[in-house]
Design a protein around this motif. Structure first.
Motif, PDB file in Angstrom:
ATOM      1  N   SER A  52       0.532   0.265  -3.874  1.00 40.76           N
ATOM      2  CA  SER A  52       0.887   0.439  -5.291  1.00 40.76           C
ATOM      3  C   SER A  52       0.358   1.770  -5.801  1.00 40.76           C
ATOM      4  O   SER A  52       1.058   2.510  -6.505  1.00 40.76           O
ATOM      5  CB  SER A  52       0.321  -0.704  -6.129  1.00 40.76           C
ATOM      6  OG  SER A  52       0.927  -1.917  -5.769  1.00 40.76           O
ATOM      7  N   ASN A  53      -0.880   2.102  -5.422  1.00 45.75           N
ATOM      8  CA  ASN A  53      -1.457   3.394  -5.818  1.00 45.75           C
ATOM      9  C   ASN A  53      -0.730   4.553  -5.152  1.00 45.75           C
ATOM     10  O   ASN A  53      -0.501   5.589  -5.774  1.00 45.75           O
ATOM     11  CB  ASN A  53      -2.948   3.445  -5.488  1.00 45.75           C
ATOM     12  CG  ASN A  53      -3.770   2.549  -6.381  1.00 45.75           C
ATOM     13  OD1 ASN A  53      -3.381   2.245  -7.508  1.00 45.75           O
ATOM     14  ND2 ASN A  53      -4.912   2.105  -5.882  1.00 45.75           N
ATOM     15  N   LEU A  54      -0.360   4.380  -3.899  1.00 47.07           N
ATOM     16  CA  LEU A  54       0.386   5.418  -3.180  1.00 47.07           C
ATOM     17  C   LEU A  54       1.722   5.683  -3.868  1.00 47.07           C
ATOM     18  O   LEU A  54       2.132   6.826  -4.029  1.00 47.07           O
ATOM     19  CB  LEU A  54       0.602   4.975  -1.730  1.00 47.07           C
ATOM     20  CG  LEU A  54       1.212   5.990  -0.775  1.00 47.07           C
ATOM     21  CD1 LEU A  54       0.270   7.158  -0.561  1.00 47.07           C
ATOM     22  CD2 LEU A  54       1.518   5.312   0.561  1.00 47.07           C
ATOM     23  N   LEU A  55       2.372   4.638  -4.296  1.00 41.87           N
ATOM     24  CA  LEU A  55       3.656   4.741  -4.993  1.00 41.87           C
ATOM     25  C   LEU A  55       3.502   5.507  -6.309  1.00 41.87           C
ATOM     26  O   LEU A  55       4.340   6.335  -6.652  1.00 41.87           O
ATOM     27  CB  LEU A  55       4.205   3.342  -5.240  1.00 41.87           C
ATOM     28  CG  LEU A  55       5.577   3.212  -5.883  1.00 41.87           C
ATOM     29  CD1 LEU A  55       6.635   3.874  -5.031  1.00 41.87           C
ATOM     30  CD2 LEU A  55       5.910   1.746  -6.079  1.00 41.87           C
ATOM     31  N   LYS A  56       2.411   5.278  -7.018  1.00 45.32           N
ATOM     32  CA  LYS A  56       2.175   5.941  -8.305  1.00 45.32           C
ATOM     33  C   LYS A  56       1.831   7.412  -8.166  1.00 45.32           C
ATOM     34  O   LYS A  56       2.228   8.229  -8.984  1.00 45.32           O
ATOM     35  CB  LYS A  56       1.020   5.252  -9.049  1.00 45.32           C
ATOM     36  CG  LYS A  56       1.347   3.886  -9.563  1.00 45.32           C
ATOM     37  CD  LYS A  56       0.112   3.259 -10.205  1.00 45.32           C
ATOM     38  CE  LYS A  56       0.330   1.787 -10.445  1.00 45.32           C
ATOM     39  NZ  LYS A  56      -0.899   1.095 -10.840  1.00 45.32           N
ATOM     40  N   ARG A  57       1.073   7.770  -7.114  1.00 43.06           N
ATOM     41  CA  ARG A  57       0.532   9.123  -7.038  1.00 43.06           C
ATOM     42  C   ARG A  57       1.367  10.111  -6.220  1.00 43.06           C
ATOM     43  O   ARG A  57       1.092  11.295  -6.212  1.00 43.06           O
ATOM     44  CB  ARG A  57      -0.897   9.098  -6.518  1.00 43.06           C
ATOM     45  CG  ARG A  57      -1.042   8.811  -5.056  1.00 43.06           C
ATOM     46  CD  ARG A  57      -2.498   8.971  -4.595  1.00 43.06           C
ATOM     47  NE  ARG A  57      -2.591   8.911  -3.165  1.00 43.06           N
ATOM     48  CZ  ARG A  57      -3.023   7.879  -2.479  1.00 43.06           C
ATOM     49  NH1 ARG A  57      -3.421   6.802  -3.096  1.00 43.06           N
ATOM     50  NH2 ARG A  57      -3.059   7.921  -1.171  1.00 43.06           N
ATOM     51  N   SER A  58       2.370   9.636  -5.517  1.00 47.96           N
ATOM     52  CA  SER A  58       3.082  10.541  -4.620  1.00 47.96           C
ATOM     53  C   SER A  58       4.581  10.265  -4.628  1.00 47.96           C
ATOM     54  O   SER A  58       5.004   9.117  -4.588  1.00 47.96           O
ATOM     55  CB  SER A  58       2.533  10.378  -3.199  1.00 47.96           C
ATOM     56  OG  SER A  58       3.235  11.191  -2.298  1.00 47.96           O
TER      57      SER A  58
END
Length: 143
Positions: A52-58
């Motif tokens: 989920s964090n990967l999706l938000k930041r990249s």
């Protein structure tokens, strides 16, 4: 279209590779004009926050994958999109769409790594032969 079994999955990060434990996975070469590939990985929901964090930041994610057989060379999958689908309390599906860079670069990455370690001559050749069989993780150099 061609479908392949996903054997190994790592996310390429700035400081190395993050190993993702696969429950199951597949890679599909859509064989279309844009050379699009799809990758679906079934993993534990323990990775939900990470992805989920990967999706938000990249907007682009680079994955190091091995398909079909463990002894195959790793390839790099450059994903432009990621979808997360929670299947149950403990399993989720990750769907990536992108392109694959042929694994021919693995031998070059390994050789560069061994040379940077200072190996030369027969010692370089011996180590190269061993590492081509064991396929240790080597992070690609960004150009």
């Amino acid at each position: 279209m061609k479908t392949f079994k996903l054997i190994s999955l790592h996310v390429v990060e700035d400081d190395g590779l993050k190993d993702i434990h696969l429950l199951e996975g597949l890679v599909i070469n859509k064989e279309n004009d844009t050379r699009t590939w799809l990758l679906e990985a079934y993993v534990s929901t323990d990775y939900l926050e990470y992805f989920s964090n990967l999706l938000k930041r990249s907007d682009q994610t680079t994955l190091r994958i091995i398909i079909s057989r463990r002894e195959n060379d790793p390839a790099f999958f450059f994903s432009r999109s990621l979808k997360i689908n929670k299947l149950s309390d403990d399993k989720m599906s990750l769907l990536f769409s992108g392109s694959v860079k042929n694994s021919n670069t693995y031998a070059e990455l390994l050789l560069r790594h061994l040379i940077e370690k200072g190996l030369t001559g027969e010692k370089l050749l011996q180590e190269f032969r061993v590492k081509m069989i064991t396929k240790p993780t080597i992070t690609p150099v960004q150009k």
